[in-house]
Design an enzyme around this catalytic site. Sequence first.
Site, PDB file in Angstrom:
ATOM      1  N   HIS A 143       0.864  -0.749  -0.074  1.00  0.00           N
ATOM      2  CA  HIS A 143       0.051  -0.341   0.097  1.00  0.00           C
ATOM      3  C   HIS A 143       0.818   1.567   0.167  1.00  0.00           C
ATOM      4  O   HIS A 143      -0.096   2.617   0.202  1.00  0.00           O
ATOM      5  CB  HIS A 143      -0.427   0.029   1.150  1.00  0.00           C
ATOM      6  N   ASP A 180      -2.619 -10.235  -2.219  1.00  0.00           N
ATOM      7  CA  ASP A 180      -3.095 -10.081  -1.019  1.00  0.00           C
ATOM      8  C   ASP A 180      -5.429  -9.044  -1.321  1.00  0.00           C
ATOM      9  O   ASP A 180      -5.311  -8.632  -2.378  1.00  0.00           O
ATOM     10  CB  ASP A 180      -2.446  -8.150  -0.495  1.00  0.00           C
ATOM     11  N   HIS A 182      -6.441  -6.374  -0.889  1.00  0.00           N
ATOM     12  CA  HIS A 182      -6.380  -5.583  -0.608  1.00  0.00           C
ATOM     13  C   HIS A 182      -5.600  -5.217  -2.009  1.00  0.00           C
ATOM     14  O   HIS A 182      -5.032  -5.973  -1.912  1.00  0.00           O
ATOM     15  CB  HIS A 182      -6.002  -4.708   1.244  1.00  0.00           C
ATOM     16  N   ASP A 268      -4.595 -12.697   3.254  1.00  0.00           N
ATOM     17  CA  ASP A 268      -5.806 -12.137   4.340  1.00  0.00           C
ATOM     18  C   ASP A 268      -7.426 -12.121   3.225  1.00  0.00           C
ATOM     19  O   ASP A 268      -8.935 -11.665   3.311  1.00  0.00           O
ATOM     20  CB  ASP A 268      -5.929 -10.993   4.782  1.00  0.00           C
TER      21      ASP A 268
HETATM   22 ZN   LIG Z   1      -3.927  -6.649   2.855  1.00  0.00          ZN
END
Ligand SMILES: [Zn+2]
Length: 366
Positions: A143, A180, A182, A268
């Site tokens: 991120h 991931d 996200h 995740d």
């Molecule tokens: Zn994540």
Amino acid sequence: MTTGYVYHEIFGWHDTGTHAGLFPSNPAAGLQPLVHVENAETKRRLHELLVVSGLADQLVRLAPRAATEEEILRVHDRAHLDRVRAESLLPKGGDAGDGLSPFGQGAYEIAALAAGGAIVAVDAVLDGVVDNAYALVRPPGHHAEPQTGMGFCIFGNVAVAVRHAMAARGIERVAVLDWDVHHGNGTQKAFYADPDVLTISLHQDDVFPPRSGYRDERGEGAGLGSAVNVPLPAGSGDGAYLYAMDTVVVPALRAFEPQLVLVASGFDASAMDPMARQMVTSEGYRALTERLLDTAADLCGGRVVMSHEGGYNPSYVPFCGLAVIEAMAGVRTLDDPFLPIVSGFAGQDLQPHQREAVDAARSLLK
Ligand SMILES: [Zn+2]
């Protein structure tokens, strides 16, 4: 296969402090102190399972080194690096940039070691010391954007390793697969206009960052087409992820012909994760890994480097990581005790609305 493995106990000492999960504790707001969701346990317990299962004995241990300023600055601007370093000197530390990403004293050195861990893994694979490698690093990185940290990430570990491969090792074309749950916004942003770096993100539709990772984010300028986003509906399991792998990721990789593949490896999207709503099992992660390795074997001599990202269930992340690293090394150790439960969740097979979402992403491939 010979698989390299990067880990250092100090990754567990990156201090995200006392939090009410996501936010600073605040009694007036009813936020009771607990731990920060991004704490050491998932990664530490993955490392310990690798040791206890015996898999660690079959891996080639690689010692991380700190990424240099020059290496970090290939991705991040000077102001971000200097601010992290200055706050890292404070007794109570600071925040990577978004107010959700706290760090304690000394975090700069640990974050530099995480980015350098990904670099060491890349070098070991490019030098032929190992066939592939897994860097179990912390803090995570995907991120972190060029000008700021975000989402528990300080520096973009994968992005820094990609730039190292290109600037210092003469690699011309690199692909990054981010599984991931996200969106891999930081990695995407670092290479958005770069036609020589393909970024592919499989993620749950619109979770984090907010309003990020849509299908129409495809790169810009010369890089148009070199960003691929596959937002998946909540509730996607092994069937949807493998369909996305087979119909989007593998064709995109084959068309791009990378010389090296990096994976931003978060767990995740697992069926047990508290931070998202997907249903991937350890066997799903194993199958994703095997398909990626098969593709990479055809395209780039199997040169695959994974760098650890998120994953927030401390009892299940270790079995997902074990399955991936077993697949990389071509061995089996322990069975996943959770598998009979999570593989039986209704909707693990590809559902029509998931197929539609993946097909829509495929239709945009260059
Ligand atoms: Zn994540």
